[in-house]
Design an enzyme around this catalytic site. Structure first.
Site, PDB file in Angstrom:
ATOM      1  N   CYS A  82      39.683 -26.642  15.833  1.00 58.87           N
ATOM      2  CA  CYS A  82      39.978 -26.061  14.441  1.00 58.87           C
ATOM      3  C   CYS A  82      40.892 -27.160  13.768  1.00 58.87           C
ATOM      4  O   CYS A  82      41.578 -27.721  14.268  1.00 58.87           O
ATOM      5  CB  CYS A  82      40.949 -24.852  14.695  1.00 58.87           C
ATOM      6  N   CYS A  85      44.657 -26.344  13.276  1.00 54.43           N
ATOM      7  CA  CYS A  85      45.666 -26.179  14.360  1.00 54.43           C
ATOM      8  C   CYS A  85      45.269 -26.895  15.905  1.00 54.43           C
ATOM      9  O   CYS A  85      46.080 -26.859  17.047  1.00 54.43           O
ATOM     10  CB  CYS A  85      46.245 -24.836  14.787  1.00 54.43           C
ATOM     11  N   CYS A 130      39.717 -18.800  13.832  1.00 53.37           N
ATOM     12  CA  CYS A 130      40.333 -19.558  14.945  1.00 53.37           C
ATOM     13  C   CYS A 130      41.249 -18.496  15.504  1.00 53.37           C
ATOM     14  O   CYS A 130      42.003 -17.920  14.699  1.00 53.37           O
ATOM     15  CB  CYS A 130      40.975 -20.711  14.603  1.00 53.37           C
ATOM     16  N   CYS A 133      45.099 -19.549  14.846  1.00 58.07           N
ATOM     17  CA  CYS A 133      45.995 -19.837  13.628  1.00 58.07           C
ATOM     18  C   CYS A 133      45.344 -18.897  12.663  1.00 58.07           C
ATOM     19  O   CYS A 133      45.828 -18.656  11.395  1.00 58.07           O
ATOM     20  CB  CYS A 133      46.014 -21.164  13.045  1.00 58.07           C
ATOM     21  N   CYS A 153      27.413 -19.892  12.416  1.00 53.50           N
ATOM     22  CA  CYS A 153      27.369 -20.609  11.287  1.00 53.50           C
ATOM     23  C   CYS A 153      28.613 -21.198  10.567  1.00 53.50           C
ATOM     24  O   CYS A 153      29.486 -20.336  10.087  1.00 53.50           O
ATOM     25  CB  CYS A 153      26.559 -19.832  10.043  1.00 53.50           C
TER      26      CYS A 153
END
Ligand SMILES: [Zn+2]
Length: 164
Positions: A82, A85, A130, A133, A153
């Site tokens: 991510c 984070c 995510c 976060c 996607c």
């Protein structure tokens, strides 16, 4: 695990007040923002941490233009994390070329992501974010390859790549 905690959210919204985002944060249109995540920052803090383009996708559920992410062509072995984070979200082992112009995967790293239902278009879509976060990553569709049949996607700008 993602139960709503209004008091904490109100506090964060309050901390973010003065930036003009309090109204947006309170409108409830972004389901991910209504949840509590291990990594939680105010809009102002995210704006400082992220680039404008990253912020638009991760925190505002924007979509990058197709074929713009260098991660489309990232075929090395490694882990996609991510961009907000650094949480590991996808493995190169599940990446494939969907031909859509967005990095695509048939499975997320276990525990790395969460999903919600997105009603922005005329039909509901599965939104994926995510798990650490709450940053928006992309959407999941049912036209992916075996073994899952799923197509994650994902906006490349929402991720960083760590070679193995
Ligand atoms: Zn994250």
């Amino acid at each position: 695990m993602t139960d709503i905690k209004p008091s904490r959210r109100s506090l964060l919204t309050w901390l973010g007040a003065g930036t003009g985002f309090a109204v947006l944060a309170g409108c409830g249109s972004n389901k991910a923002e209504a949840k509590s995540f291990p990594v939680s920052m105010s809009e102002a803090q995210w704006k400082q941490k992220l680039t404008a383009a990253e912020f638009r996708v991760l925190r505002k559920e924007g979509t990058e233009r197709p074929y713009t992410s260098p991660l489309n062509k990232e075929n090395r072995a490694g882990t996609f994390t991510c961009a907000g984070c650094a949480n590991p979200v996808y493995s190169s082992k599940t990446k494939y070329d969907s031909g859509t112009g967005w990095p695509s995967f048939w499975q997320a790293i276990s525990g790395g992501v969460g999903t919600s239902t997105d009603y922005k278009l005329a039909y509901p879509r599965t939104e994926v974010h995510c798990a650490r976060c709450g940053g928006h990553l992309g959407h999941i569709f049912d036209d992916g390859p075996k073994p899952t049949g799923k197509r994650h996607c994902i906006n490349g700008i929402a991720m960083d790549f760590k070679p193995a």
